[in-house]
Every structure is written in structure tokens, then in C-alpha cells.
Design an enzyme around this catalytic site. Structure first.
Site, PDB file in Angstrom:
ATOM      1  N   GLU A  46      41.144  16.636  28.386  1.00 47.02           N
ATOM      2  CA  GLU A  46      42.218  16.685  27.298  1.00 47.02           C
ATOM      3  C   GLU A  46      42.042  18.270  26.769  1.00 47.02           C
ATOM      4  OE1 GLU A  46      40.423  12.364  26.740  1.00 47.02           O
ATOM      5  OE2 GLU A  46      39.879  14.331  27.556  1.00 47.02           O
ATOM      6  N   CYS A  69      37.255  10.428  23.839  1.00 46.13           N
ATOM      7  CA  CYS A  69      36.276  10.260  23.036  1.00 46.13           C
ATOM      8  C   CYS A  69      36.335  10.643  21.700  1.00 46.13           C
ATOM      9  CB  CYS A  69      35.002  10.956  23.517  1.00 46.13           C
ATOM     10  SG  CYS A  69      35.384  12.854  23.230  1.00 46.13           S
ATOM     11  N   CYS A  78      37.563  14.255  21.630  1.00 43.43           N
ATOM     12  CA  CYS A  78      39.044  14.614  22.099  1.00 43.43           C
ATOM     13  C   CYS A  78      40.175  13.959  21.520  1.00 43.43           C
ATOM     14  CB  CYS A  78      38.954  14.168  23.596  1.00 43.43           C
ATOM     15  SG  CYS A  78      37.881  15.148  24.558  1.00 43.43           S
ATOM     16  N   ALA A 156      18.618   1.968  65.618  1.00 38.89           N
ATOM     17  CA  ALA A 156      17.624   3.016  66.204  1.00 38.89           C
ATOM     18  C   ALA A 156      17.026   2.215  67.207  1.00 38.89           C
ATOM     19  CB  ALA A 156      16.598   3.329  65.193  1.00 38.89           C
ATOM     20  N   SER A 162      16.817   7.661  66.166  1.00 35.23           N
ATOM     21  CA  SER A 162      18.251   7.406  65.517  1.00 35.23           C
ATOM     22  C   SER A 162      19.230   8.603  65.632  1.00 35.23           C
ATOM     23  CB  SER A 162      17.928   6.842  64.219  1.00 35.23           C
ATOM     24  OG  SER A 162      17.496   7.640  63.294  1.00 35.23           O
ATOM     25  N   TRP A 164      21.503  11.217  67.661  1.00 35.77           N
ATOM     26  CA  TRP A 164      22.329  10.713  66.566  1.00 35.77           C
ATOM     27  C   TRP A 164      23.063   9.482  67.188  1.00 35.77           C
ATOM     28  CZ3 TRP A 164      21.596  12.400  61.815  1.00 35.77           C
ATOM     29  CH2 TRP A 164      20.999  13.853  61.667  1.00 35.77           C
ATOM     30  N   THR A 190      11.123   5.547  55.884  1.00 36.53           N
ATOM     31  CA  THR A 190      12.048   6.528  56.497  1.00 36.53           C
ATOM     32  C   THR A 190      11.737   7.927  56.463  1.00 36.53           C
ATOM     33  OG1 THR A 190      14.135   4.904  55.860  1.00 36.53           O
ATOM     34  CG2 THR A 190      14.418   7.402  56.292  1.00 36.53           C
ATOM     35  N   GLY A 287      15.931   2.242  56.016  1.00 37.19           N
ATOM     36  CA  GLY A 287      15.605   1.298  57.119  1.00 37.19           C
ATOM     37  C   GLY A 287      16.227  -0.022  56.921  1.00 37.19           C
ATOM     38  N   PRO A 288      16.180  -0.738  57.733  1.00 37.65           N
ATOM     39  CA  PRO A 288      16.633  -2.125  57.682  1.00 37.65           C
ATOM     40  C   PRO A 288      15.872  -3.044  56.609  1.00 37.65           C
ATOM     41  CG  PRO A 288      15.363  -2.089  59.761  1.00 37.65           C
ATOM     42  CD  PRO A 288      15.753  -0.747  59.061  1.00 37.65           C
TER      43      PRO A 288
END
Length: 368
Positions: A46, A69, A78, A156, A162, A164, A190, A287-288
Site C-alpha cells: 500500500e 495491517c 497500512c 532411482a 537417480s 538424472w 538422501t 527419498g521414499p
């Protein structure tokens, strides 16, 4: 208001922990001033719009994506600025859930004789600040899990390779999702397998606030020399209270989180800690196991799934580790928010529907 929302998006990477807000001051179809919140501690949307409009703001309409605010924080209210400028009407997309504002800005404007209209493009304004609303209203960040998989649902090879699965365009797209997050969450598995940097890589001219790197490392296995220990971004390690602290992590930021019955640390408490440290959106790249645990506990709000036109075979790793289901009626249900082509890959943006009680682990108290 659509113009104000587009302005607010300019602060997508820079305003956290503050919300992204845009403002347009107009008289009829003539725009008199525009602004957006650019960074925490700097003027709000504003203020920029009023500066540009100058005296012409008197009697005009201000379109604001979030309730102005009404309190003194790092900047003055504001709502007071709009009143002092003499605007005749304020159109607000969404109320501010923050307890020091939450209706007070609207009340202050109306008390000054300014007409207030509420709710124009409300859903779009909410989605733009979904993490801010989540932190304030639920006491935890919005959790977005990123997954990259082959057409046969693998992430992976059996040896963990993994890089790419997806193409360059998809990987560049991920950087923008990282940039809008307040934290990037991963796990020690990871870190050990891939040694990721978990940082944002955008063109040099684009500004962003480096997200916190948050590592779930129950036994503090992160080795010395890991990229997450460099100075490229702040890092916090979540570990069990009884985990021995190796010397190279003695001075690292750490948070001891109690264990769950199964031995892992309480993920609800991890998110609670992040919320207490002003994290709005969490971008999960793990990861999973961690991704599956978050989903099974009802803690994933959104999934970003990149599907590559490749096949990895039966011995490759699955996308998620989830508990077995007794029947099809208890399957995890997702709705598609967005679907688009990113280079040769397909990106799905998915949100779980309301989880059933059988999926969600009971919430535990916050971290000690």
C-alpha cells in the site's frame, strides 16, 4: 484485483516470512498507483502504491490482496496510511489471519468512513500465500513434496543412482519451487546417497531469500564435508535426544526431537519447530521413506510429481514407501490442481483430499 495479484507474485521469492501482497489504486479504469511488498522489513504494498498515486489517491479505490495491517511492526500500519491519503474505498481479496491484524485493519478503515469490500478473488489470494495461512492458522507450514519418477513409478536405480531421471527444463522448474519455499526438507539418507546442496540456483539477476535447509537426521549421520554443511544457506539438523553429537556437528544448528514409538523422530514436532521459526512453505526433496512417512501421517499438503518418459525396471526404487492398505476404499486419493508439460517431462501438481483416519498418525505435542 487481478492486477494486484500479479504484482504480489513479484515478491514470490523475497517476502518470507511475510505474505506476498499487491496493491493497485485506481479511479474507475485509470490506474493511479501500484505497489507490492518486496521484502520483510521494507514498506508494504500500500505504501508504494500511495507514493506513486500521490494526491490523486484522495477519493480513489485501493485494491489490496490482503487486509491492510493495523499494528506497528517493522513498518507503520497500512490502514493508517490509506486513511491519511483519503482513499474513498478499499477492496480486499482476503482477511489477514495474523492475530494483530485479523479484522482490525478492516474495522479501522470502516471507522474512518471508508467503504470496504471483501472477498474479490479470495481463493487466488489464499493460494498465493498458502504457507502463510497454514503457519498462522494451523501452526505448521504448508508441505509440498517434490518427486521425480519414471513411467513405471521408479525414482532411482537399485544402487541409488537417480541423476538424472528428468530433463533440464524440469530441473530448472524445481529451482523456482525451491526459491518460493522458506525451507527445503530432506533426510540423512538422501545426504549420504547424493550429497545434495539443497540450494536455489536461479539466474543472477533474480532475487530470493535462501531457504533454510532442514535435515531429518535421527542419529546425526551427516558426514563432515557434506554440502549441507557449507555456508551457502543456513541448515538445521533434527535428531533424537539420545543421538551422540559428532565433533563436526557440535556447532551446527540442531533441534532435538523426541522419538516416536517406531524409533524415528516425531515429524509433527519437526513441522511445529519450523513454524515457530517463521517457515511458511516447506519444499520436501527426499527419498521414499521420509516422503512416504509424511504422506502417511497426513502432513503432505501438495505433491509435485515430475514424470519422465523413461522406464527403470523392477529392481529400481519405488516412489514412496507407504503402509499396505486393507482394501481399495482406504486408498490415498489425490486431486489434480495443475498438469503441464515441462520440456519432455510431465508435471502434476496434486493435493490429497481429506485423509481418512486410518492414514493419519495421531498428532503429538511440539518439540521439547
Amino acid at each position: 484485483m487481478a492486477h494486484a495479484l500479479r504484482l504480489a507474485e513479484k515478491g514470490l521469492y523475497t517476502t518470507q516470512p511475510n505474505p506476498r501482497v499487491g496493491c493497485v489504486i485506481a479511479r474507475g479504469e485509470t490506474v493511479l498507483g501500484t505497489g507490492w511488498h518486496q521484502q520483510a522489513g521494507e514498506p508494504h504494498a500500500e505504501v508504494f502504491a500511495l507514493r506513486e498515486a500521490g494526491e490523486s489517491a484522495r477519493g480513489a479505490t485501493a485494491y489490496v490482496t490482503l487486509e491492510p495491517c493495523a499494528h506497528f511492526g517493522r513498518t507503520p500500519p497500512c490502514a493508517d496510511a490509506l486513511i491519511a491519503a483519503g482513499v474513498g474505498r478499499v477492496v480486499i481479496a482476503h482477511e489477514d489471519p495474523f492475530d494483530k491484524v485479523s479484522g482490525a485493519g478492516i474495522e479501522k478503515l470502516r471507522a474512518a468512513g471508508i467503504g470496504v469490500q471483501l472477498g474479490l478473488l479470495r481463493d487466488a489470494a489464499h493460494d498465493l500465500n498458502v504457507g502463510f495461512f497454514s503457519r498462522i492458522q494451523r501452526g505448521r507450514p504448508w508441505v509440498r513434496a517434490k518427486l521425480a519418477m519414471s513411467l513405471d513409478g521408479r525414482t532411482a536405480l537399485a544402487d541409488g543412482s537417480s541423476k538424472w531421471i528428468t530433463g533440464e527444463a524440469a530441473r530448472a522448474d524445481v529451482q523456482r519451487w525451491r526459491a518460493r519455499a522458506s525451507a527445503i526438507l530432506s533426510a540423512s539418507g538422501t545426504v549420504l546417497a547424493d550429497d545434495p546442496r539443497l540450494t536455489v540456483r536461479l539466474p543472477e539477476h533474480e532475487r530470493f531469500v535462501p531457504p533454510l535447509r532442514a535435515i531429518v537426521d535421527t542419529a546425526l549421520r551427516t558426514p563432515a564435508g557434506a554440502h549441507v554443511l557449507d555456508a551457502a544457506a543456513p541448515t538445521v539438523f533434527f535428531h533424537a535426544p539420545d543421538a551422540p553429537v559428532p565433533g563436526h556437528l557440535a556447532n551446527a544448528t540442531r533441534a532435538a526431537i523426541r522419538r516416536e514409538d517406531g524409533g524415528g523422530i516425531d515429524l509433527h514436532a519437526v513441522l511445529h519447530w519450523l513454524a515457530l521459526h517463521d517457515v511458511n512453505e516447506v519444499h520436501v526433496e527426499a527419498g521414499p521413506v521420509l516422503c512416504g512417512a509424511l504422506l502417511a501421517a497426513g502432513l503432505v499438503d501438495e505433491l509435485l510429481v515430475y514424470i519422465a518418459p523413461v522406464l527403470l525396471g523392477d529392481s529400481a526404487r519405488p516412489m514412496l514407501h507407504l503402509p499396505p492398505l486393507d482394501d481399495m476404499a482406504s486408498r490415498w486419493k489425490l486431486r489434480t490442481v495443475d498438469r503441464r508439460q515441462i520440456g519432455d517431462d510431465t508435471r502434476l501438481q496434486l493435493r490429497p483430499t481429506a485423509p481418512t483416519a486410518t492414514h493419519v498418525a495421531p498428532a503429538k505435542a511440539g518439540a521439547q
